[in-house]
Write a protein that holds these residues in place. Structure first.
Motif, PDB file in Angstrom:
ATOM      1  N   ARG A   1      79.023  72.995  43.414  1.00 29.55           N
ATOM      2  CA  ARG A   1      79.502  74.189  44.120  1.00 29.55           C
ATOM      3  C   ARG A   1      81.011  74.368  43.991  1.00 29.55           C
ATOM      4  O   ARG A   1      81.512  75.464  44.133  1.00 29.55           O
ATOM      5  CB  ARG A   1      79.161  74.097  45.607  1.00 29.55           C
ATOM      6  CG  ARG A   1      77.700  74.219  45.910  1.00 29.55           C
ATOM      7  CD  ARG A   1      77.483  74.133  47.428  1.00 29.55           C
ATOM      8  NE  ARG A   1      76.099  74.230  47.758  1.00 29.55           N
ATOM      9  CZ  ARG A   1      75.468  75.377  48.030  1.00 29.55           C
ATOM     10  NH1 ARG A   1      76.129  76.508  48.008  1.00 29.55           N
ATOM     11  NH2 ARG A   1      74.197  75.390  48.306  1.00 29.55           N
ATOM     12  N   ASP A   2      81.729  73.306  43.743  1.00 30.60           N
ATOM     13  CA  ASP A   2      83.189  73.337  43.699  1.00 30.60           C
ATOM     14  C   ASP A   2      83.676  74.068  42.445  1.00 30.60           C
ATOM     15  O   ASP A   2      83.459  73.607  41.326  1.00 30.60           O
ATOM     16  CB  ASP A   2      83.730  71.910  43.706  1.00 30.60           C
ATOM     17  CG  ASP A   2      85.239  71.833  43.709  1.00 30.60           C
ATOM     18  OD1 ASP A   2      85.905  72.873  43.567  1.00 30.60           O
ATOM     19  OD2 ASP A   2      85.761  70.709  43.850  1.00 30.60           O
ATOM     20  N   PRO A   3      84.356  75.234  42.619  1.00 25.51           N
ATOM     21  CA  PRO A   3      84.808  75.997  41.455  1.00 25.51           C
ATOM     22  C   PRO A   3      85.813  75.246  40.581  1.00 25.51           C
ATOM     23  O   PRO A   3      85.982  75.575  39.420  1.00 25.51           O
ATOM     24  CB  PRO A   3      85.464  77.243  42.052  1.00 25.51           C
ATOM     25  CG  PRO A   3      85.077  77.275  43.461  1.00 25.51           C
ATOM     26  CD  PRO A   3      84.659  75.902  43.868  1.00 25.51           C
ATOM     27  N   SER A   4      86.462  74.216  41.122  1.00 24.06           N
ATOM     28  CA  SER A   4      87.424  73.484  40.316  1.00 24.06           C
ATOM     29  C   SER A   4      86.764  72.355  39.516  1.00 24.06           C
ATOM     30  O   SER A   4      87.406  71.724  38.683  1.00 24.06           O
ATOM     31  CB  SER A   4      88.539  72.914  41.197  1.00 24.06           C
ATOM     32  OG  SER A   4      88.010  71.947  42.085  1.00 24.06           O
ATOM     33  N   HIS A   5      85.475  72.120  39.749  1.00 19.89           N
ATOM     34  CA  HIS A   5      84.763  71.069  39.016  1.00 19.89           C
ATOM     35  C   HIS A   5      84.546  71.527  37.573  1.00 19.89           C
ATOM     36  O   HIS A   5      84.208  72.682  37.328  1.00 19.89           O
ATOM     37  CB  HIS A   5      83.417  70.780  39.686  1.00 19.89           C
ATOM     38  CG  HIS A   5      82.758  69.540  39.196  1.00 19.89           C
ATOM     39  ND1 HIS A   5      82.132  69.469  37.965  1.00 19.89           N
ATOM     40  CD2 HIS A   5      82.630  68.313  39.750  1.00 19.89           C
ATOM     41  CE1 HIS A   5      81.650  68.268  37.798  1.00 19.89           C
ATOM     42  NE2 HIS A   5      81.931  67.538  38.868  1.00 19.89           N
ATOM     43  N   PRO A   6      84.736  70.630  36.596  1.00 19.40           N
ATOM     44  CA  PRO A   6      84.600  71.037  35.195  1.00 19.40           C
ATOM     45  C   PRO A   6      83.203  71.533  34.819  1.00 19.40           C
ATOM     46  O   PRO A   6      83.056  72.265  33.843  1.00 19.40           O
ATOM     47  CB  PRO A   6      84.962  69.773  34.405  1.00 19.40           C
ATOM     48  CG  PRO A   6      84.935  68.650  35.372  1.00 19.40           C
ATOM     49  CD  PRO A   6      85.133  69.228  36.736  1.00 19.40           C
ATOM     50  N   TRP A   7      82.193  71.153  35.572  1.00 16.86           N
ATOM     51  CA  TRP A   7      80.834  71.596  35.257  1.00 16.86           C
ATOM     52  C   TRP A   7      80.409  72.820  36.063  1.00 16.86           C
ATOM     53  O   TRP A   7      79.269  73.257  35.993  1.00 16.86           O
ATOM     54  CB  TRP A   7      79.842  70.477  35.497  1.00 16.86           C
ATOM     55  CG  TRP A   7      80.040  69.271  34.634  1.00 16.86           C
ATOM     56  CD1 TRP A   7      80.781  69.172  33.488  1.00 16.86           C
ATOM     57  CD2 TRP A   7      79.490  67.990  34.853  1.00 16.86           C
ATOM     58  NE1 TRP A   7      80.727  67.920  32.989  1.00 16.86           N
ATOM     59  CE2 TRP A   7      79.941  67.139  33.807  1.00 16.86           C
ATOM     60  CE3 TRP A   7      78.679  67.442  35.822  1.00 16.86           C
ATOM     61  CZ2 TRP A   7      79.580  65.808  33.720  1.00 16.86           C
ATOM     62  CZ3 TRP A   7      78.330  66.106  35.727  1.00 16.86           C
ATOM     63  CH2 TRP A   7      78.770  65.304  34.681  1.00 16.86           C
ATOM     64  N   PHE A   8      81.327  73.384  36.838  1.00 19.52           N
ATOM     65  CA  PHE A   8      80.994  74.551  37.674  1.00 19.52           C
ATOM     66  C   PHE A   8      80.579  75.727  36.796  1.00 19.52           C
ATOM     67  O   PHE A   8      81.259  76.076  35.838  1.00 19.52           O
ATOM     68  CB  PHE A   8      82.200  74.945  38.529  1.00 19.52           C
ATOM     69  CG  PHE A   8      81.961  76.169  39.375  1.00 19.52           C
ATOM     70  CD1 PHE A   8      81.184  76.102  40.513  1.00 19.52           C
ATOM     71  CD2 PHE A   8      82.519  77.382  39.024  1.00 19.52           C
ATOM     72  CE1 PHE A   8      80.969  77.233  41.297  1.00 19.52           C
ATOM     73  CE2 PHE A   8      82.310  78.511  39.800  1.00 19.52           C
ATOM     74  CZ  PHE A   8      81.534  78.427  40.936  1.00 19.52           C
ATOM     75  N   THR A   9      79.441  76.324  37.117  1.00 21.26           N
ATOM     76  CA  THR A   9      78.953  77.491  36.362  1.00 21.26           C
ATOM     77  C   THR A   9      78.797  78.709  37.251  1.00 21.26           C
ATOM     78  O   THR A   9      78.456  79.778  36.777  1.00 21.26           O
ATOM     79  CB  THR A   9      77.584  77.192  35.730  1.00 21.26           C
ATOM     80  OG1 THR A   9      76.644  76.937  36.782  1.00 21.26           O
ATOM     81  CG2 THR A   9      77.657  76.034  34.757  1.00 21.26           C
ATOM     82  N   GLY A  10      78.980  78.552  38.546  1.00 24.65           N
ATOM     83  CA  GLY A  10      78.788  79.668  39.460  1.00 24.65           C
ATOM     84  C   GLY A  10      77.443  79.639  40.144  1.00 24.65           C
ATOM     85  O   GLY A  10      77.103  80.534  40.889  1.00 24.65           O
ATOM     86  N   GLY A  11      76.664  78.623  39.874  1.00 27.32           N
ATOM     87  CA  GLY A  11      75.377  78.500  40.538  1.00 27.32           C
ATOM     88  C   GLY A  11      74.211  78.698  39.594  1.00 27.32           C
ATOM     89  O   GLY A  11      74.371  78.805  38.385  1.00 27.32           O
ATOM     90  N   PRO A  12      73.015  78.744  40.159  1.00 28.75           N
ATOM     91  CA  PRO A  12      71.795  78.814  39.350  1.00 28.75           C
ATOM     92  C   PRO A  12      71.755  79.981  38.361  1.00 28.75           C
ATOM     93  O   PRO A  12      71.171  79.864  37.308  1.00 28.75           O
ATOM     94  CB  PRO A  12      70.678  78.947  40.388  1.00 28.75           C
ATOM     95  CG  PRO A  12      71.259  78.383  41.638  1.00 28.75           C
ATOM     96  CD  PRO A  12      72.731  78.656  41.575  1.00 28.75           C
TER      97      PRO A  12
END
Length: 110
Positions: A93-104
């Motif tokens: 869920r964290d937008p700063s995480h490198p794997w963040f995609t914005g959700g499902p």
């Protein structure tokens, strides 16, 4: 602050209602989506924060608790919201995480 008479004023009630309406009664933390129950000053009034729509945010109980004031007057996490956890698909869920995609749905928030 709970004892501050401003929070019983007509101006605050109108500002609070406007902020909740603007945010569609939803917590503004990216990926949260829970019902907002609190309107929070981003910069506290005691620190010179304005009573304006731009200085407020709608938060769910969990995220409001994450920034509440401690007994010594400081805010938890310095008043910054910390996004934790994952969406149902396992993406962060964290937008700063490198794997963040914005959700499902894979839609990045801006």
């Amino acid at each position: 602050m709970p004892g501050d008479p401003y929070y019983k004023s007509r101006h605050w009630r109108q500002l609070r209602a406007a902020r909740l309406k603007l945010d569609r009664d939803t917590c503004v933390v990216p990926g949260c989506g829970k019902r907002a129950t609190t309107v929070d000053h981003i910069k506290r009034r005691r620190d010179g924060g304005a009573d304006t729509i731009a200085n407020t945010r709608s938060l769910c109980r969990e995220h409001d608790d994450a920034v509440k004031e401690l007994p010594d007057g400081r805010r938890r996490n310095g008043g910054k919201l910390v996004v934790k956890g994952c969406f149902a698909d396992g993406s962060p869920r964290d937008p700063s995480h490198p794997w963040f995609t914005g959700g499902p749905r894979g839609v990045r928030s801006s």
